[in-house]
Every structure is written in structure tokens, then in C-alpha cells.
Motif scaffolding. Structure first.
Motif, PDB file in Angstrom:
ATOM      1  N   LEU A   1      13.092 -17.655 -38.756  1.00  0.00           N
ATOM      2  CA  LEU A   1      12.587 -16.232 -38.252  1.00  0.00           C
ATOM      3  C   LEU A   1      11.489 -15.632 -39.391  1.00  0.00           C
ATOM      4  O   LEU A   1      10.467 -15.012 -39.045  1.00  0.00           O
ATOM      5  CB  LEU A   1      13.670 -15.562 -37.932  1.00  0.00           C
ATOM      6  N   ILE A   2      11.994 -15.793 -40.675  1.00  0.00           N
ATOM      7  CA  ILE A   2      11.113 -15.228 -41.674  1.00  0.00           C
ATOM      8  C   ILE A   2       9.650 -16.093 -41.765  1.00  0.00           C
ATOM      9  O   ILE A   2       8.656 -15.242 -41.575  1.00  0.00           O
ATOM     10  CB  ILE A   2      11.717 -15.189 -43.031  1.00  0.00           C
ATOM     11  N   VAL A   3       9.929 -17.189 -41.724  1.00  0.00           N
ATOM     12  CA  VAL A   3       8.396 -17.942 -41.744  1.00  0.00           C
ATOM     13  C   VAL A   3       7.721 -17.658 -40.417  1.00  0.00           C
ATOM     14  O   VAL A   3       6.598 -17.435 -40.436  1.00  0.00           O
ATOM     15  CB  VAL A   3       8.667 -19.452 -41.964  1.00  0.00           C
ATOM     16  N   ARG A   4       8.477 -17.580 -39.345  1.00  0.00           N
ATOM     17  CA  ARG A   4       7.577 -17.223 -37.990  1.00  0.00           C
ATOM     18  C   ARG A   4       6.938 -15.970 -38.245  1.00  0.00           C
ATOM     19  O   ARG A   4       5.936 -15.783 -37.707  1.00  0.00           O
ATOM     20  CB  ARG A   4       8.647 -17.384 -36.800  1.00  0.00           C
ATOM     21  N   ASN A   5       7.599 -15.003 -38.846  1.00  0.00           N
ATOM     22  CA  ASN A   5       6.940 -13.789 -38.848  1.00  0.00           C
ATOM     23  C   ASN A   5       5.820 -13.814 -39.717  1.00  0.00           C
ATOM     24  O   ASN A   5       4.747 -13.109 -39.365  1.00  0.00           O
ATOM     25  CB  ASN A   5       8.002 -12.485 -39.089  1.00  0.00           C
ATOM     26  N   LEU A   6       5.984 -14.309 -40.797  1.00  0.00           N
ATOM     27  CA  LEU A   6       4.735 -14.542 -41.842  1.00  0.00           C
ATOM     28  C   LEU A   6       3.688 -15.276 -41.165  1.00  0.00           C
ATOM     29  O   LEU A   6       2.593 -14.900 -41.583  1.00  0.00           O
ATOM     30  CB  LEU A   6       5.233 -15.033 -42.977  1.00  0.00           C
ATOM     31  N   LEU A   7       3.994 -16.434 -40.611  1.00  0.00           N
ATOM     32  CA  LEU A   7       2.943 -17.006 -39.622  1.00  0.00           C
ATOM     33  C   LEU A   7       2.242 -16.150 -38.914  1.00  0.00           C
ATOM     34  O   LEU A   7       1.041 -16.236 -38.895  1.00  0.00           O
ATOM     35  CB  LEU A   7       3.437 -18.490 -39.026  1.00  0.00           C
ATOM     36  N   LEU A   8       2.973 -15.370 -37.909  1.00  0.00           N
ATOM     37  CA  LEU A   8       2.309 -14.661 -36.893  1.00  0.00           C
ATOM     38  C   LEU A   8       1.782 -13.333 -37.442  1.00  0.00           C
ATOM     39  O   LEU A   8       0.637 -12.930 -37.115  1.00  0.00           O
ATOM     40  CB  LEU A   8       3.381 -14.184 -35.951  1.00  0.00           C
TER      41      LEU A   8
ATOM     42  N   LEU B   1       9.478  -6.938 -42.260  1.00  0.00           N
ATOM     43  CA  LEU B   1      10.468  -8.187 -42.093  1.00  0.00           C
ATOM     44  C   LEU B   1      11.740  -7.646 -41.382  1.00  0.00           C
ATOM     45  O   LEU B   1      12.322  -8.491 -40.494  1.00  0.00           O
ATOM     46  CB  LEU B   1      10.644  -9.067 -43.460  1.00  0.00           C
ATOM     47  N   ASN B   2      12.295  -6.764 -42.011  1.00  0.00           N
ATOM     48  CA  ASN B   2      13.857  -6.526 -41.689  1.00  0.00           C
ATOM     49  C   ASN B   2      13.773  -6.083 -40.148  1.00  0.00           C
ATOM     50  O   ASN B   2      14.641  -6.263 -39.587  1.00  0.00           O
ATOM     51  CB  ASN B   2      14.321  -5.365 -42.532  1.00  0.00           C
ATOM     52  N   ARG B   3      12.810  -5.243 -39.867  1.00  0.00           N
ATOM     53  CA  ARG B   3      12.567  -4.617 -38.653  1.00  0.00           C
ATOM     54  C   ARG B   3      12.295  -5.759 -37.433  1.00  0.00           C
ATOM     55  O   ARG B   3      12.496  -5.653 -36.520  1.00  0.00           O
ATOM     56  CB  ARG B   3      11.547  -3.439 -38.556  1.00  0.00           C
TER      57      ARG B   3
ATOM     58  N   GLU C   1       5.293  -7.263 -51.504  1.00  0.00           N
ATOM     59  CA  GLU C   1       4.927  -7.869 -50.069  1.00  0.00           C
ATOM     60  C   GLU C   1       5.206  -9.213 -50.421  1.00  0.00           C
ATOM     61  O   GLU C   1       5.220  -9.930 -51.368  1.00  0.00           O
ATOM     62  CB  GLU C   1       3.395  -7.540 -49.996  1.00  0.00           C
ATOM     63  N   TYR C   2       5.554  -9.822 -49.200  1.00  0.00           N
ATOM     64  CA  TYR C   2       5.796 -11.181 -49.131  1.00  0.00           C
ATOM     65  C   TYR C   2       4.845 -11.775 -48.320  1.00  0.00           C
ATOM     66  O   TYR C   2       4.517 -11.318 -47.045  1.00  0.00           O
ATOM     67  CB  TYR C   2       7.146 -11.761 -48.440  1.00  0.00           C
ATOM     68  N   SER C   3       4.457 -13.027 -48.564  1.00  0.00           N
ATOM     69  CA  SER C   3       3.543 -13.820 -47.825  1.00  0.00           C
ATOM     70  C   SER C   3       3.855 -15.399 -48.079  1.00  0.00           C
ATOM     71  O   SER C   3       4.511 -15.647 -48.908  1.00  0.00           O
ATOM     72  CB  SER C   3       2.184 -13.618 -48.075  1.00  0.00           C
ATOM     73  N   LEU C   4       3.410 -16.228 -47.083  1.00  0.00           N
ATOM     74  CA  LEU C   4       3.488 -17.687 -47.238  1.00  0.00           C
ATOM     75  C   LEU C   4       2.626 -18.257 -48.377  1.00  0.00           C
ATOM     76  O   LEU C   4       1.401 -17.620 -48.472  1.00  0.00           O
ATOM     77  CB  LEU C   4       3.067 -18.336 -46.019  1.00  0.00           C
TER      78      LEU C   4
END
Length: 105
Positions: A21-28, A37-39, A75-78
């Protein structure tokens, strides 16, 4: 020496539902702060999100950028390599859509 199974490697890297789900959110949504991310991931605790982000960073899939501000902004990113997961997630999305349609959900 036996070669590692590529599917096993992938499952070991992404086998946790929170990592997926983390990767999904960062991809989208692209780069996100911790709070975003938490929200965006229903049910994840801050402790679990922190642990999973650290593991993804250690595995080279996510990068963390800290800005020298007060308070610090993170900040977090892929990573570039993390972005190569896109076709896998697109396949999962398509399969999940077909499954839901077949089940009438």
C-alpha cells in the motif's frame, strides 16, 4: 549454489500488505510526507508505517529526503528502481478489477 527464486525475492520485498500500500500510494500520488502516507493508508499505525518505510528504504525501493527546516520536513518517494514496480501494480490492479467484476462486487 542454487539461484534465488525471483518470485520469492519479490514476495520477500513486498510481501507485507503495508509495503504494497505504501508503494501503491507513492506510485499514484508521487512524493509524499509521512502524514500524507499515514492518512492515505487506512488502518496502518505510525509505528508500522515507520518500520515499513525504513525497510523499503533499506531495500532501495524508497528514498527519504530531509529538508533542513524547523520543524524538519521529510518526504518519501520511490527510487528509480522502485518505479520499475509499476507494471506489477498495474497487473495487480487489472486482475483485482476482473476478480471483483467476476464476483459481482
Amino acid at each position: 549454489m542454487a539461484m534465488a527464486c525471483p518470485i520469492e525475492v519479490t514476495v520477500n520485498l513486498l510481501g507485507d500488505k503495508w509495503k504494497v500500500l505504501i508503494v501503491r500510494n507513492l506510485l499514484l500520488r508521487g512524493t509524499q510526507r509521512f502524514g500524507e502516507l499515514n492518512r492515505g493508508i487506512s488502518g496502518v499505525t505510525q509505528k508500522m508505517l515507520t518500520q515499513q518505510l525504513r525497510q523499503l528504504e533499506s531495500d532501495g525501493l524508497v528514498t527519504r529526503k530531509i529538508y533542513p527546516e524547523v520543524p524538519p520536513r521529510v518526504e518519501y518517494s520511490l527510487t528509480e528502481f522502485g518505479h520499475t514496480l509499476r507494471p506489477i501494480f498495474e497487473a495487480m490492479h487489472n486482475w483485482g478489477t476482473s476478480y471483483l467484476e467476476q464476483r459481482g462486487v
